[in-house]
Structure formats: C-alpha cells, structure tokens
Design an enzyme around this catalytic site. Structure first.
Site: not given
Length: 813
Positions: A172, A276
């Site tokens: 991220e 994820e």
C-alpha cells in the site's frame, strides 16, 4: 425450457485468463495464533487450508518484517547506519513459527507453496522522518541499500530451504504518501516508485539471482487503477522487471470493476492478482458467523474473476477473538480486524467464518491452470455468476444470489444439456460437471479381456487347438491380440495415466479337452483338469512377454451355460460342486506356483440368480476359499432377482468383494434404438441397487460394437455404436448413465449412507471420495419432476430439482 427462468449458457470456446490459485497471508499474528493451539489442533487448522478436503490453498503472502498484524514494530536490521546489512537476521517468530508452518503447508499440499513477500516499511533510520508511521518516505541515499535488503531477505529464507515465487516492492504505497498512517508504512509516489524499481530493485534482484521472481506492482486498492499502472509500466525498464499487478479489495464497494479491465487492456501481458482482503470491523463474539461479511467476498470475487484477475489471497489466515494481535499506534489492544478463521486458544479450537466458505467455493473447485470461460445469458435474474474450465475438463459454475428470494435457474451446455438448480436466497452455489470428450472421458480403470474366443469373436478359437497337446507347446496368442488388443491396452494406459487393471475370463477350454466340444452341454474332462490350469499360466506368461500384467481373473465365464442348459454360444459348463475342487486342487495351486498367486480370483462370473448359493458352496471348502478374492456378477437377471442376495453374499465373508463384470442390453441394436433412454435407465437401476448392496466395481460388456450389434454370434447393444463407413461413433444412454458413476467416483471412494423418510420415488446412492468430496447420485424414472433436499449435518443443505426421467450427480465438499 421456461424462458422466464434465468438461463446461463456455457461457452467453453470463449476463454479468458488462466487461474493461478488461491491463498492467504502468514503474518506474525497468524503464526502466533496458530502456534498457540495444541499440536493436534494446529494440524487440523493447517489441513483446513492446505490438506486434502481443505481449501486447497497454494499461495502465501509473507510480510517482509513487521506489519500491522505483529506484536511490535521491527525490521530485520534496526542498527542505525548499517548499510552493509551486517546485522541483518530473521527473528525468532520466523524460525520458530513461520518456517515450520510454511514447510508443513507444503507437505500437506503435496507441492511447494508459492510464497510472495511484501515489505510494510524499511528500517526507521532509512526514512526521511525517522519513524515507522505517518508521512514516511525512503531517503534517496538508501535506494541501493534498500534493494540489497531484499536480497538479504531471500537469502535468509533460502538458508532454511525455502524459496519464493514473487515479491511486491511495497505494501500500500499510498499509505505514508497521500495520508499519514498509524501502522508501519512507507509511502511512494508512482513516479518515485517507478524510478526505484527500474534503477535499483529490478537490477539488484536480477544480479542477485532472484530475477525469476514475479514482481507485482501497486499492492494497493483498485481505486489507483489504471493510473498507477499507466505511470509505472510506461517506463520500459520497470515494465521489463514487472510480471503483474497486485490489488487490495478495500475500495471495491466504492470503485468500479471496470478499472480492472482497463488495467488488463493497458498491459495484457501483466497478470492481475488480488493480494489482500478482510473485513475492517473488529471481530466480536456476536459477529461470529456474520453472513454479510461472506457476501462481501462473493461480490468482490465475482467482479475480480470476471475482469481478468488470476488469483486471490486473503489477509490473515487466523486471528484471535480480539481480532489480533494487531499494532496500531504501537498499541495492540485498541484495534483488530476479522478473518476467515478465528482462534480461541483457551479452548484449543477455531471457528471457520463465512469468508472461509465463500472463498473455498473458488479455491476448492477451481484448481491452478483452470481457465475463466464465458457464460452467456439473456437475463441473469439478479444472480452474480462466473464459470471456469479446469485442467481435467470439469466445468465449474459459481452462482451467488444476494437477493432475499430463491431464484430457479438453468445452466445450459450445448454439448451436455441442461441442469436445473434452485439458487436459494442469500446463497453461493458451485456446480461442477465434466464434459465427455478428451481427458474428461469416462475414466475407466478396469478392462475385462476374454481368454480366447467369446460370443463376440469372428470365429471360435482357443490358444491351442492342437488335439492332445497336453504340454501346451503350441500355445500362442493370435494376430488379434498382437495387432489390436495389445496396442489398445497400451494406448488406453497412456491416456489413463496409470496402469489399467485387467482381468480375464475364459469362455471355453480347447475343444479336445471337453467331453462334447465347444457348445451345448459341455464340461471339461477331468483328465485335463491340470492341463487347463496350466493353460491359465501360459496365457498370463504370453501377455507378460508383451509387458502387460493382469489384476485378476475368473475361472469361467457364465458356468451355468453348458451346465444347466445347452448354450448356443462358445461355452463350458461347471456346477458349483465340480468347480470348487478344481479351484482348490488345481487352479489355485497352479497359479500360485506359476507366480500369479497375487491375482484376484473371482468366482461365479454369472448372474445374481445364483447367489448366495454359489458362494456358499465355494466358501465351504476352506482351500478353495483361500484362493478366492471376490465374487463376479452379471446383470442379466437383475430385474427378476432382488438385490438383497448381494448383501447376503457379502455377509458370508465381508472380506470377499463383489464386482459386476458384465452388463449389456441383449436386444440386437437397430437404428431406431439409437439413443433409447430406457436402456440407460436399466443401467441406472441396476448400478444403484448394486452399489447399495456392497458391490465395489462395475465393468460393462463390449466397449464398442457395430451397427449390426456385432460382429457376434448374436447381435446385442453397447454403450458406443461404431459406424465405420462414416468414421464415426455414437455414445448411447448406457455410456452416460455409467459415466455418472465412473467420472465422479474415483477408486478408493467409500459408499456412505443416505437416509430419508420419503425418497419421492427416487433411486439414490452416495459416496465419499478420497479427497472428501461427497457424491450423491439421484435417478428419477418417473414422468414428473421431484424437488428434493440433500442435507449434510456438517455442511447444510442443497435443494435440487430432479427432472423427470433423469439421472443427476451432485458433488460437494
């Protein structure tokens, strides 16, 4: 077909992306939660994900250092200024927990788990703000040391004999760049990220021997697509080092899935993989079993796989009852998330949540190498849907109904017909069926080979028709064996991928050994009892010289023919009283002495009208019984003889198996009979009766005969009819009825009980496969459809509309 019912048509020719597989993340918290269980429960949990009958996970995402699901912040070298990485080392949690879990997962899976690594942050001292959180970037002076850090990580695991499949440069990257985060992060702009991968990470991995790792860019939410892809992969060097695009699910509900397709179209050579997913609301005991969380997975996974995504990995494999341990603002007590499995270490137990099952609808039935295929529909009826073709040629259709009403649905296959299914409200359903072409054929394992001529031969013959040749010096196979049977056996073995199990049956001894020749009332002359036993050894030796071995044999095909009545075909009669001592004193000892004592001898090889009496007589002789492995049965009197005689035979000696060795419609085939459904129904009835009464296997009679039902003494019917003139063949209903068993019930499956207060007139039987699939076969020979429920106390229930005059196979795990 009711045009108002949603109909999905399977189009196997329109193919999209190949599926890589499924998995989850092995975080510090996951490893700790798993290892907080007893060894026994740990094994059960790992089996739940990686073992037979489990989720069939192949991928594991491993954080490179600490993440938000660690008990503390750490990197593998927190010694300030150590740019040579002299102090780099894995931590105890890796050695004691992660490494053993990874190795055990591979053992359970039966192949090496595919690992990919993702860092949350570089060591604090390499970052501009000198912290693990907030707005935090990598200092440019450390671009090369940070790339070297990746090599150190892979080298450290390599020393533990663990290799990786892939790597993401940063988890991220928007966290710590566009906004301050309270977890370990390191932000990157797409421009800075591009330059670092192109000039540092890519070349370093290649030079360090890890250039084959699948480098996946982004590893963030799809809201950043396609812009991030367009920026990063516009750089030729970064593009060269990159294999795919990693995506998180957290903005799926607020961003269009069109972005996935746009990313694929921009870079069609780069795969898309979800890396994820989890529910960001902290788990509470009241949330256990919350169906809505599973439904969110259903929505995202449908969107993903319908838009070029090749794989899916969940976030934490296992969290505790507080949704952790997790680290937010360095305080593991203030926050937590949810997971597919929740561990109660105090109770030494774990709870599988709806996300586990929703993901398992894919991971258990869509193996790696499957291909996403087209489903066409004029009206989906509010159902989300996706379809796959597996490497074994299974068609897998997944349907999700997020509505509050049931939706009757039809799955249509132009090659196979229709499946009617009631998709219940708020449910996910996986339908698996096989095509009947290529590798997805009937999966026959057993072949019965007549020992010499039968009623389906061009002429009567044996392998030694020289009168008085008691030493069998002239024994020899014939051209038909060498030119046809042996090549077919060899090719069938290659196609099956394992040795076929062959068994043989003689129709008759040579004419000169018999009291009155080859047909009619004809018995073996006692003076040739030993010679005839020697003949069996000669036969097996002859095939062994061609590299072909047998699994079993019967002493005589249909011994009643030629004994109780005059047969019009080649035959040789035996009574049970005369055959028993021949087995005990001649055939059994001769086979054992000749090196074939391990072959499965099957007595009777005739209709079940002779049971249990034939077996009672043979088994009463302890010597004969010692040579016998099972009882062979033909189906021709099944309609007039109750199937309970099979159970009675089983009860005589439960260690002796019962095997059906011949079945066919004895009416000569005519063109008008092609496709005659009633013949298939006769197979369905006999097979369900048989397997409900201890039968362990089934072999049909001729695999293929011509349009005249031969060549034969009398023309019959068969599962396949050959039209040699047109170079084609026709699969008849018996083929399909038998394939409902042979294709879905692999060897070593177990017959299991089905109980019902009201069977609705349906014939039924159920099995548990070695992979712990449950296979239920339902046959409706009535002229009306019957709605039924299959209930499993461990799994819930399935509603099925069993159409009139149909056979149906349902498989679930």
């Amino acid at each position: 077909m009711n045009e108002t019912v949603p109909t999905f048509t399977v189009d196997k020719e329109t193919k999209y992306q190949e599926i890589f597989g499924f998995g989850a993340a092995l975080t510090d918290s996951t490893a700790l939660n798993i290892k907080n269980l007893s060894d026994t429960t740990t094994e059960v949990l790992l089996n739940t994900y990686f073992g037979k009958g489990g989720s069939n996970y192949l991928y594991l995402r491993v954080p490179m250092g600490s993440c938000d699901f660690s008990t503390r912040y750490y990197s593998y070298d927190d010694v300030q200024g150590d740019t040579e990485w002299e102090h780099f080392d894995l931590i105890d949690n890796d050695y004691q927990f992660k490494v053993p879990i990874i190795k055990r997962a591979s053992e359970l899976r039966g192949e090496t788990i595919k690992l990919f690594a993702t860092p949350w942050s570089a060591p604090w001292w390499m970052k501009i703000n000198g912290t693990t959180k907030g707005i935090a970037h990598l200092d440019e002076q450390y671009y090369q040391p940070w790339a070297n850090y990746f090599l150190k990580y892979f080298d450290a695991f390599a020393r533990q004999n663990i290799s990786f499949w892939g790597v993401n440069p940063q988890n991220e990257p928007s966290q710590g760049y566009t906004y301050a985060s309270s977890i370990p992060v390191m932000g990157w702009s797409p421009e800075a990220y591009t330059g670092w991968v192109a000039d540092y990470l890519g070349p370093t991995l290649e030079k360090g021997g890890y250039g084959s790792l699948k480098l996946m860019i982004l590893d963030d939410n799809r809201m950043w697509l396609p812009n991030w892809v367009n920026t990063v992969l516009a750089n030729d060097k970064t593009n060269k080092y990159s294999s795919g695009i990693a995506i998180h699910w957290y903005t799926d509900s607020s961003s269009s899935d069109v972005a996935l397709r746009q990313a694929h179209e921009a870079q069609p050579e780069k795969f898309l993989m979800y890396t994820e997913a989890c529910n960001l609301i902290r788990v509470t005991r009241e949330d256990l079993g919350d169906w809505e969380i599973g439904e969110r997975y259903a929505n995202s996974m449908m969107q993903a796989f319908n838009n070029w995504v090749v794989g899916w990995t969940d976030w934490n494999m296992a969290l505790n009852e507080d949704g952790g341990p997790a680290t937010f603002n360095d305080n593991p007590t203030i926050w937590g998330y949810n997971a597919a499995i929740i561990v109660n270490a105090t109770g030494d137990e774990f709870y599988k949540q709806p996300p586990y099952y929703f993901q398992a609808h894919y991971s258990m039935f869509v193996p790696p190498g499957s291909v996403h295929i087209q489903l066409t529909y004029p009206n989906p009826g509010g159902l989300l849907h996706v379809a796959f073709l597996t490497p074994e040629d299974n068609v897998v259709v997944i349907l999700y109904n997020g509505n509050d009403q049931d939706i009757p649905t039809v799955i249509s296959d132009p090659e196979r017909g229709n499946i009617s299914i009631n998709v219940e409200a708020r449910s996910i359903n996986t339908v698996v069926y096989k095509t009947y072409f290529g590798e997805g054929g009937a999966q026959l394992l057993f072949l019965r080979i007549p020992m010499g001529a039968s009623d389906f031969s061009l002429r009567p013959y044996t392998y030694d028709d020289i009168e008085g040749d008691v030493t069998l010096e002239h024994f020899a196979l014939i051209d038909n064996d060498y030119d046809y049977k042996i090549p077919i056996l060899n090719r069938a073995t290659e196609i099956r991928g394992q040795e076929l199990k062959l068994f043989t049956s003689p129709w008759s001894a040579p004419w000169w050994m018999k009291i009155n020749g080859t047909t009619g009332i004809s018995h073996l002359a006692e003076e040739y009892y030993q010679v005839w036993a020697d003949y069996f050894v000669k036969y097996f030796d002859a095939y062994a010289q061609q590299g072909i071995s047998f699994w079993g044999y019967s002493p005589q095909n249909e011994p009643i023919q030629g004994s109780d009545h005059a047969a019009k075909i080649i035959s040789m009669g035996w009574t049970k009283e005369s055959q028993t001592p021949w087995i005990a004193d001649y055939l059994g000892p001769t086979m054992e002495k000749g090196g074939y004592g391990d072959l499965k001898m099957m007595i009777l090889d005739d209709n079940r009208s002779r049971l249990p009496g034939w077996a009672e007589t043979v088994f009463a002789n302890p010597v004969a019984k010692s040579y016998v492995a099972g009882t062979a049965v033909h189906w021709y009197t099944d309609e007039g003889i109750r199937p309970s005689v099979l159970t009675q035979t089983h009860e005589l000696d439960p260690n002796k198996f019962i095997f059906y060795t011949e079945a066919c419609q004895t009416t000569k085939i005519v063109r008008e009979d092609l496709g005659k459904w009633e013949i298939g129904e006769r197979y369905g009835t006999s097979m369900i009766q048989a397997f409900n009464n201890w039968v362990v296997g089934w072999t049909d009679w001729n695999m293929a005969i011509n349009e005249q039902g031969g060549p034969a003494t009398f023309g019959y019917n068969a599962a396949i009819i050959v039209n040699a003139t047109a170079d084609e063949f026709y699969k008849q209903p018996p083929y399909y009825f038998q394939a409902h068993f042979s294709m879905f019930i692999p060897p070593d499956s177990k017959h299991v009980s089905l109980t019902s207060d009201n069977d609705g007139g349906l014939l039924n039987v159920a099995f548990l496969t070695p992979e712990t699939d449950v296979v239920v076969i339902l046959m409706n020979s009535q002229n009306v459809s019957v709605s039924v429920v299959i209930s499993d106390q461990d799994r819930g229930y399935i509603s099925v509309d069993v159409e009139a005059r149909s056979i149906n196979t349902i498989i679930y795990r």
